[in-house]
Design an enzyme around this catalytic site. Structure first.
Site, PDB file in Angstrom:
ATOM      1  N   ASP A  12      16.981-114.961  59.973  1.00 59.37           N
ATOM      2  CA  ASP A  12      18.326-114.517  60.824  1.00 59.37           C
ATOM      3  C   ASP A  12      19.185-113.176  60.277  1.00 59.37           C
ATOM      4  OD1 ASP A  12      17.661-117.098  60.798  1.00 59.37           O
ATOM      5  OD2 ASP A  12      19.349-117.867  60.059  1.00 59.37           O
ATOM      6  N   GLU A  35      22.371-124.343  64.455  1.00 58.45           N
ATOM      7  CA  GLU A  35      22.215-123.680  63.432  1.00 58.45           C
ATOM      8  C   GLU A  35      23.292-122.199  64.020  1.00 58.45           C
ATOM      9  OE1 GLU A  35      18.468-124.508  61.063  1.00 58.45           O
ATOM     10  OE2 GLU A  35      17.900-123.040  62.796  1.00 58.45           O
TER      11      GLU A  35
HETATM   12  C1  FRU Z   1      18.285-120.499  60.916  1.00 54.44           C
HETATM   13  C2  FRU Z   1      18.168-121.067  59.540  1.00 54.44           C
HETATM   14  C3  FRU Z   1      19.617-121.297  59.153  1.00 54.44           C
HETATM   15  C4  FRU Z   1      19.433-121.038  57.741  1.00 54.44           C
HETATM   16  C5  FRU Z   1      18.485-120.010  57.332  1.00 54.44           C
HETATM   17  C6  FRU Z   1      17.530-120.352  56.230  1.00 54.44           C
HETATM   18  O1  FRU Z   1      16.864-119.813  61.120  1.00 54.44           O
HETATM   19  O2  FRU Z   1      17.746-122.210  59.387  1.00 54.44           O
HETATM   20  O3  FRU Z   1      20.319-122.260  59.446  1.00 54.44           O
HETATM   21  O4  FRU Z   1      20.900-120.599  57.152  1.00 54.44           O
HETATM   22  O5  FRU Z   1      17.727-120.073  58.460  1.00 54.44           O
HETATM   23  O6  FRU Z   1      16.752-119.138  55.979  1.00 54.44           O
END
Ligand code: FRU
Length: 507
Positions: free
Chosen positions: A69, A240
């Site tokens: 992300d 998320e």
């Molecule tokens: C989304 C996610 C978020 C988390 C991150 C962990 O892709 O699962 O919810 O903070 O990636 O790398």
């Protein structure tokens, strides 16, 4: 960027690593665990020339290692900051940290030192960053304050601050929001000027809700409300990476709620949906006249989309260009995953109501050559291409991108349904690294009326991003052709094709 002339030995090592990674299990969203820990390759010491097979030429990638992300998107003192989920030690998800890149034009990026690494509170998961102009937190006027999830047994929220935009100090009072939840993450903080307060959004994963919290000093937070959807189609997988921001439609302010959901996306696995509605300073209420979920992008490969804070008058988003279904096995080395091209968001009219438009930012023209009309289908010999094709909407047609190896990616418009079906099947290039990767029908409605449609297609070495020229719909797909697609053909209808070459952002 680290530079080196490739030695024969390194090439052999690379080839072996790629083979090894092609055989590894699928990565899955770490929040759904367990994730693939079999690939313990240490890529951190490899030097890159940014010219490896599949290396994107107009998209951001780190020199080495795994990313997911985008995090902490903030504009400060003439610099666009992009932090991101990063493994400083390898090419698979793990050791989650915030990598960092900066840009002055959103096109060329400079990789900076890692901003935040794991501590006694856990991994550094996704989050956001703000410029604290009024020094509400006391870290200094104009300090960049990063707000992230500390993820260990539980997910809690923490702060770090920087006065030079590069070196971050963790706040001694962390965590600022304590929790015993395992599904409480990805804080998106922004300044709500009308209420003179900070707002934080938090996603609750499999509980399918977004919590809204508020603060006046970034350190002490109180929950205000919770946003949920009653529609089962929206309540798939994990929620998320929320983002909430205003846009203007016919002189009225509307608010957009982004929620990334995995699995349960439009195609398979990971996608970002959005809701349109109103925010009164406490509560976000979605207009219920839409058929939710609405998708920000109809392709298989844009997730965790987020927008920059602190850009005056524009709303610019970027996403992780991958999908948890297969992200852990894509055959790239010594890095894994790219970001999408940055997209400018606005509200446009469709059937008398606003929908979200997303278009590649106009700044991309700075690396483009002149437009050329092409008749023979040859795109030329460039690092990457932007192709514009105008075709009628009254009949069905197919656009095919191909290369000299005979690999091809086609997009077929179905006039009966006003939809484009992309064939990201096994003819596109390397696909065998994951059984879930080859998808023969990825469909995108045009979301537009009119006798003709113009598609804007950005072709890089391992991705094709297509939007309508109004941004009414977009489709982002990664692909792994041996060489970049450098030929285009049309069938079913006559259309006009123009192309301009794109120069690598790494040269
Ligand atoms: C989304 C996610 C978020 C988390 C991150 C962990 O892709 O699962 O919810 O903070 O990636 O790398």
């Amino acid at each position: 960027m680290k530079k080196i002339i490739f030695s024969a030995k390194l090439v052999v090592v690379c080839a072996c690593m790629m083979l090894a990674s092609a055989c590894s299990d699928h990565e899955v969203d770490p929040n759904l665990g367990p994730y693939d820990t079999t690939d313990t390759t240490d890529t951190s010491t490899i030097l890159s020339n940014y010219n490896e097979q599949y290396r994107p030429q107009i998209h951001y990638t780190p020199a080495t290692n795994w990313i997911n992300d985008p995090n902490g998107l903030v504009y400060a003192n003439g610099t666009y900051h992009m932090f991101y989920q990063y493994n400083p030690q390898g090419n698979s998800w793990g050791n989650m940290s915030w990598g960092h890149a900066t840009s002055t034009d959103l096109v060329h990026w400079k990789e900076q030192s890692v901003a935040l690494t794991r501590d006694e509170l856990g991994d550094i998961f996704s989050g956001s960053a703000v410029v604290d102009s009024a020094n509400t937190a006391g870290f200094g006027a104009g300090a960049i304050v990063a707000i992230y999830t500390s993820s260990d047994t539980y997910q809690q929220q923490s702060l770090a601050y920087s006065t030079d935009g590069i070196k971050f100090t963790k706040y001694s009072g962390n965590p600022i929001i304590k929790s015993t939840s395992t599904d409480f993450r990805d804080p998106k903080v922004f300044w709500y000027a009308a209420g003179k307060k900070w707002i934080m959004e938090l996603a609750t994963g499999s509980n399918h809700s977004i919590e809204l919290w508020t603060s006046t000093d970034l350190k002490t937070w109180t929950q205000m409300s919770t946003f949920t959807s009653s529609l089962s189609a929206c309540n798939q997988g994990q929620w998320e990476c929320p983002d909430l921001f205003p846009l203007t439609y016919k002189s009225q302010q509307k608010w957009i709620q982004l929620v990334s959901t995995n699995p349960g996306g439009h195609v398979t696995g990971s996608s970002t949906m959005y809701f349109i509605g109103d925010f009164n300073g406490t509560t976000f209420t979605a207009d219920d006249s839409y058929s939710y979920p609405l998708w920000l992008d109809y392709g298989a490969d844009t997730y965790a989309n987020a927008t920059w804070n602190n850009i005056n008058g524009r709303r610019i988003a970027i996403g992780w260009m991958n999908n948890w279904n297969y992200a852990g096995s894509v055959p790239t080395y010594p890095w894994r995953s790219a970001m999408t091209l940055p997209r400018e968001l606005s509200l446009i009219d469709y059937n008398g109501k606003p929908i979200l438009s997303n278009k590649v930012i106009p700044e991309i023209s700075s690396i483009a050559g002149d437009w050329r009309n092409i008749n023979d289908g040859a795109l030329g010999n460039a690092d990457a291409y932007e192709v514009q094709v105008t075709l009628p909407t009254s009949v069905s047609w197919t656009i095919t991108l191909s290369n000299d190896q005979g690999q091809e990616y086609s997009m077929t418009y179905d006039a009966a349904d006003f939809r484009i079906i992309a064939d990201r099947g096994s003819d596109t290039g390397s696909c065998s690294f994951s059984t879930g990767f080859a998808i023969p029908s990825i469909n995108m409605p045009l979301n537009t009326d009119g006798g003709n449609v113009t598609l804007d297609i950005f072709v890089d070495r391992s991705s094709v991003e297509t939007t309508t020229d109004t941004g009414s719909s977009s489709m982002t797909n990664i692909l792994f052709p041996t060489n970049i697609y450098n030929h285009i053909s049309l069938s079913g209808a006559d259309g006009s094709i123009k192309v301009r070459s794109m120069k690598s952002i790494w040269k």
